[in-house]
Write a protein that holds these residues in place. Structure first.
Motif, mmCIF file in Angstrom:
data_model
loop_
_atom_site.group_PDB
_atom_site.id
_atom_site.type_symbol
_atom_site.label_atom_id
_atom_site.label_comp_id
_atom_site.label_asym_id
_atom_site.label_seq_id
_atom_site.Cartn_x
_atom_site.Cartn_y
_atom_site.Cartn_z
ATOM 1 N N ARG A 26 -65.527 4.760 -49.929
ATOM 2 C CA ARG A 26 -65.095 4.620 -51.333
ATOM 3 C C ARG A 26 -65.993 5.469 -52.235
ATOM 4 O O ARG A 26 -65.522 6.076 -53.196
ATOM 5 C CB ARG A 26 -65.129 3.159 -51.780
ATOM 6 C CG ARG A 26 -64.215 2.225 -50.997
ATOM 7 C CD ARG A 26 -62.769 2.327 -51.345
ATOM 8 N NE ARG A 26 -62.446 1.826 -52.659
ATOM 9 C CZ ARG A 26 -61.203 1.734 -53.128
ATOM 10 N NH1 ARG A 26 -60.170 2.116 -52.370
ATOM 11 N NH2 ARG A 26 -60.972 1.288 -54.337
ATOM 12 N N ALA A 27 -67.281 5.505 -51.919
ATOM 13 C CA ALA A 27 -68.196 6.336 -52.717
ATOM 14 C C ALA A 27 -67.877 7.818 -52.532
ATOM 15 O O ALA A 27 -67.903 8.587 -53.501
ATOM 16 C CB ALA A 27 -69.640 6.040 -52.317
ATOM 17 N N LEU A 28 -67.560 8.209 -51.306
ATOM 18 C CA LEU A 28 -67.270 9.621 -51.035
ATOM 19 C C LEU A 28 -65.972 10.068 -51.714
ATOM 20 O O LEU A 28 -65.873 11.211 -52.161
ATOM 21 C CB LEU A 28 -67.169 9.859 -49.526
ATOM 22 C CG LEU A 28 -66.825 11.282 -49.076
ATOM 23 C CD1 LEU A 28 -67.926 12.269 -49.476
ATOM 24 C CD2 LEU A 28 -66.601 11.339 -47.562
ATOM 25 N N ILE A 29 -64.970 9.183 -51.805
ATOM 26 C CA ILE A 29 -63.700 9.629 -52.411
ATOM 27 C C ILE A 29 -63.758 9.605 -53.938
ATOM 28 O O ILE A 29 -63.107 10.398 -54.584
ATOM 29 C CB ILE A 29 -62.459 8.861 -51.883
ATOM 30 C CG1 ILE A 29 -62.455 7.395 -52.262
ATOM 31 C CG2 ILE A 29 -62.323 9.055 -50.395
ATOM 32 C CD1 ILE A 29 -61.190 6.656 -51.752
ATOM 33 N N GLY A 30 -64.534 8.718 -54.523
ATOM 34 C CA GLY A 30 -64.655 8.688 -55.982
ATOM 35 C C GLY A 30 -63.588 7.819 -56.631
ATOM 36 O O GLY A 30 -62.746 7.220 -55.971
ATOM 37 N N ALA A 31 -63.618 7.768 -57.948
ATOM 38 C CA ALA A 31 -62.762 6.868 -58.715
ATOM 39 C C ALA A 31 -61.276 7.186 -58.530
ATOM 40 O O ALA A 31 -60.892 8.341 -58.328
ATOM 41 C CB ALA A 31 -63.121 6.951 -60.195
ATOM 42 N N THR A 32 -60.436 6.131 -58.630
ATOM 43 C CA THR A 32 -58.977 6.281 -58.486
ATOM 44 C C THR A 32 -58.447 7.363 -59.424
ATOM 45 O O THR A 32 -57.633 8.200 -59.019
ATOM 46 C CB THR A 32 -58.282 4.937 -58.819
ATOM 47 O OG1 THR A 32 -58.848 3.909 -58.005
ATOM 48 C CG2 THR A 32 -56.791 5.029 -58.581
ATOM 49 N N ASN A 33 -58.899 7.325 -60.670
ATOM 50 C CA ASN A 33 -58.502 8.331 -61.649
ATOM 51 C C ASN A 33 -59.489 9.500 -61.572
ATOM 52 O O ASN A 33 -60.666 9.326 -61.873
ATOM 53 C CB ASN A 33 -58.518 7.725 -63.048
ATOM 54 C CG ASN A 33 -57.984 8.691 -64.091
ATOM 55 O OD1 ASN A 33 -57.875 9.890 -63.831
ATOM 56 N ND2 ASN A 33 -57.650 8.172 -65.247
ATOM 57 N N PRO A 34 -59.021 10.682 -61.163
ATOM 58 C CA PRO A 34 -59.967 11.792 -60.973
ATOM 59 C C PRO A 34 -60.738 12.152 -62.241
ATOM 60 O O PRO A 34 -61.821 12.718 -62.162
ATOM 61 C CB PRO A 34 -59.076 12.952 -60.509
ATOM 62 C CG PRO A 34 -57.686 12.558 -60.837
ATOM 63 C CD PRO A 34 -57.646 11.059 -60.844
ATOM 64 N N ALA A 35 -60.195 11.776 -63.396
ATOM 65 C CA ALA A 35 -60.927 12.032 -64.646
ATOM 66 C C ALA A 35 -62.254 11.281 -64.657
ATOM 67 O O ALA A 35 -63.197 11.682 -65.343
ATOM 68 C CB ALA A 35 -60.076 11.620 -65.847
#
Ligand SMILES: Nc1ncnc2c1ncn2[C@@H]1O[C@H](COP(=O)(O)OP(=O)(O)OP(=O)(O)O)[C@@H](O)[C@H]1O
Length: 136
Positions: free
Chosen positions: A87-96
């Motif tokens: 989850r940390a590697l992919i980042g927040a649901t909203n790319p902003a």
């Protein structure tokens, strides 16, 4: 139940734009071992089943349409603390809102077309992995 595994999908926008290799490279560089890997097309019915937990959300129909719009890559990944670290590697649901260095910061186009999925718990990692790869 394995606690060192997670499940991911590379979503249709990222597959369409030839980012399978780039994303798998970031996953491996992040210390994950690819245990299972499969490129497939999800029917609308299968996509709807996968995201059934979101059935009441306003974006559900669009999400199902999007996830069945082209091939996806499904994978089971292994690493200590796999779910949280992925989850940390992919980042927040909203790319902003995604941080520098995350997969979504680099490859996501929008809150819907956000390049990758990552399981949010050990329990869901097992369920989602089984959805694609059976009981392994
Ligand atoms: N507000 C929204 N509008 C459109 N699509 C959305 C919205 N919120 C979420 N989605 C889509 O539904 C997916 C599942 O939403 P969820 O809230 O579970 O996010 P997530 O846990 O970060 O994503 P995923 O489960 O794919 O890893 C998102 O990845 C995105 O593709």
């Amino acid at each position: 139940m394995a606690t060192n595994r997670t499940f991911t999908m590379i979503k249709p926008d990222a597959v369409q734009e030839n980012h399978i290799g780039g994303i798998l490279s970031m996953i491996e560089a992040g210390g994950f071992r690819i245990v299972e890997l499969q490129k497939i097309n999800l029917s609308a019915e299968r996509a709807g089943q996968f995201y059934a937990v979101h059935a009441e959300r306003p974006f559900y129909n669009d999400l199902v349409k999007y996830m069945s719009s082209g091939p996806i890559v499904a994978a089971i990944l292994e690493k200590d603390n796999a779910v949280a670290d992925f989850r940390a590697l992919i980042g927040a649901t909203n790319p902003a809102n995604a941080e520098e260095g995350t997969i979504r910061k680099k490859y996501a186009k929008s809150i819907e077309a956000n390049a990758v999925h990552g399981s949010d718990s050990d329990e869901n990692a097992q369920i989602e992995g089984d959805f694609f790869f059976g009981n392994k």
